[in-house]
Design an enzyme around this catalytic site. Sequence first.
Site, PDB file in Angstrom:
ATOM      1  N   GLY A 203      -3.460  -6.269   6.615  1.00 40.73           N
ATOM      2  CA  GLY A 203      -4.396  -5.311   7.187  1.00 40.73           C
ATOM      3  C   GLY A 203      -5.169  -5.826   8.393  1.00 40.73           C
ATOM      4  O   GLY A 203      -5.458  -5.075   9.326  1.00 40.73           O
TER       5      GLY A 203
ATOM      6  N   VAL B 187     -11.996  -6.355   2.682  1.00 43.47           N
ATOM      7  CA  VAL B 187     -11.464  -5.004   2.842  1.00 43.47           C
ATOM      8  C   VAL B 187     -10.407  -5.065   3.933  1.00 43.47           C
ATOM      9  O   VAL B 187     -10.623  -5.699   4.970  1.00 43.47           O
ATOM     10  CB  VAL B 187     -12.594  -4.017   3.221  1.00 43.47           C
ATOM     11  N   GLY B 188      -9.281  -4.415   3.706  1.00 43.70           N
ATOM     12  CA  GLY B 188      -8.206  -4.432   4.705  1.00 43.70           C
ATOM     13  C   GLY B 188      -8.221  -3.200   5.590  1.00 43.70           C
ATOM     14  O   GLY B 188      -9.260  -2.572   5.810  1.00 43.70           O
ATOM     15  N   ASP B 189      -7.053  -2.860   6.072  1.00 44.44           N
ATOM     16  CA  ASP B 189      -6.921  -1.717   6.991  1.00 44.44           C
ATOM     17  C   ASP B 189      -6.887  -0.372   6.268  1.00 44.44           C
ATOM     18  O   ASP B 189      -7.177   0.671   6.875  1.00 44.44           O
ATOM     19  CB  ASP B 189      -5.629  -1.857   7.813  1.00 44.44           C
TER      20      ASP B 189
ATOM     21  N   THR C 285       1.392  -0.443   6.465  1.00 43.15           N
ATOM     22  CA  THR C 285       1.300  -1.310   5.293  1.00 43.15           C
ATOM     23  C   THR C 285       1.519  -2.740   5.770  1.00 43.15           C
ATOM     24  O   THR C 285       2.104  -2.958   6.823  1.00 43.15           O
ATOM     25  CB  THR C 285       2.327  -0.917   4.216  1.00 43.15           C
TER      26      THR C 285
ATOM     27  N   THR D  81       0.851  -1.182   0.000  1.00 38.62           N
ATOM     28  CA  THR D  81       0.000   0.000   0.000  1.00 38.62           C
ATOM     29  C   THR D  81       0.883   1.226   0.000  1.00 38.62           C
ATOM     30  O   THR D  81       1.947   1.204   0.613  1.00 38.62           O
ATOM     31  CB  THR D  81      -0.810   0.005   1.325  1.00 38.62           C
TER      32      THR D  81
HETATM   33  N1  ASP Z   1      -2.607  -3.249   4.142  1.00 42.84           N
HETATM   34  C1  ASP Z   1      -3.071  -3.698   2.868  1.00 42.84           C
HETATM   35  C2  ASP Z   1      -4.265  -4.584   3.060  1.00 42.84           C
HETATM   36  O1  ASP Z   1      -4.312  -5.350   3.998  1.00 42.84           O
HETATM   37  C3  ASP Z   1      -2.051  -4.426   2.069  1.00 42.84           C
HETATM   38  C4  ASP Z   1      -0.638  -3.884   2.131  1.00 42.84           C
HETATM   39  O2  ASP Z   1      -0.362  -2.822   2.607  1.00 42.84           O
HETATM   40  O3  ASP Z   1       0.264  -4.536   1.689  1.00 42.84           O
HETATM   41  O4  ASP Z   1      -5.154  -4.539   2.230  1.00 42.84           O
END
Ligand code: ASP
Length: 329
Positions: A243, A218-220, A240, A189
């Site tokens: 999430g 859906v992630g963080d 990142t 991210t």
């Molecule tokens: N944090 C992001 C998610 O979980 C992925 C990432 O940052 O690599 O969607």
Amino acid sequence: MIDRRKFIKSVSLLAGTLPFVKPLNFSKFAKTNVEKPIVISTWDFGLPANEEAWKVLSSGGRALDAVEAGVKVPEGDPNVNTVGYGGLPDRDGHVTLDACIMDENFRCGSVMFLEGIKHPISVARAVMEKTPHIIFAGDGALQFALQNGFKEENLLTPESEAAWKEWLKTGVYKPWEKKDWDNKDSHDTIGMIAIDSNGNLSGACTTSGLKFKMHGRVGDSPVIGAALYVDNDYGAAVSTGVGEEVIRISGAHTVVELMRNGYSPADACKGAVDRIIKINKDKAKELQVGFLALNKFGEYGSYAIQPEFQYAVYSNKEKNVLKNSISHF
Ligand code: ASP
């Protein structure tokens, strides 16, 4: 009144194995030589994003405008396959995007599970500025974007489609597991935080999420307090990585709270990572989460579970330098 030393000690215990830290004195802020403006962002694609943000910051612009302009660079770049246009799709072949933005006045906006819009960060900003709400999701987010002048387009590039078709040959449609994690390319991210020449902080975060995730996951990244938090009196943080683990500990908010309680940006990031490691015990080896933080003094730092995490810095002192984060393993 709670004794400050006892309080800091109890925060350290909660956070796990934090090193001894010298509390910062934020009341002395006015007397301190603050390094500003400055912009920092996650991963190596943060370098061209910082360049763009710096154009705004170096001409006296607002941190909010800088972070929006900055993260739009990887959003629009088809070669960055973890953000925006060209992002790897979910297991059904849909590119679904998550983004959020936060300014110096606790104002924030977010979109999640949004399809067909190249710059979800600008839709998140429109949510923040044009509605009394904070989060728009899915079809409603798309409808809101179209009503506000955004154009619908196909975000699945031939390269990302080919990668998905290749994955389909052996991929199994089931919830993602820790063992599916590939440190090198499952993620990435862009999270960006900046302080402008007026000393105001803002942040932005945008992603296509875990590659080949289940449809609807859906992630963080669009969750205020998880992937992004800004408290203009103390500091800002972004995350990142996996999430789910970041949401579990309200990651970015935890980092900012630790800074508010006197931790340096790097120690605050370590405090949040330590919690994730404690919760996951030996499974932590299979995870990646990285935090990046910037405080009101223009000091920054990061901490990650795995060594691969890098971030980019642009200031008057450092012209777009790529740094390796300190890491647990
Ligand atoms: N944090 C992001 C998610 O979980 C992925 C990432 O940052 O690599 O969607």
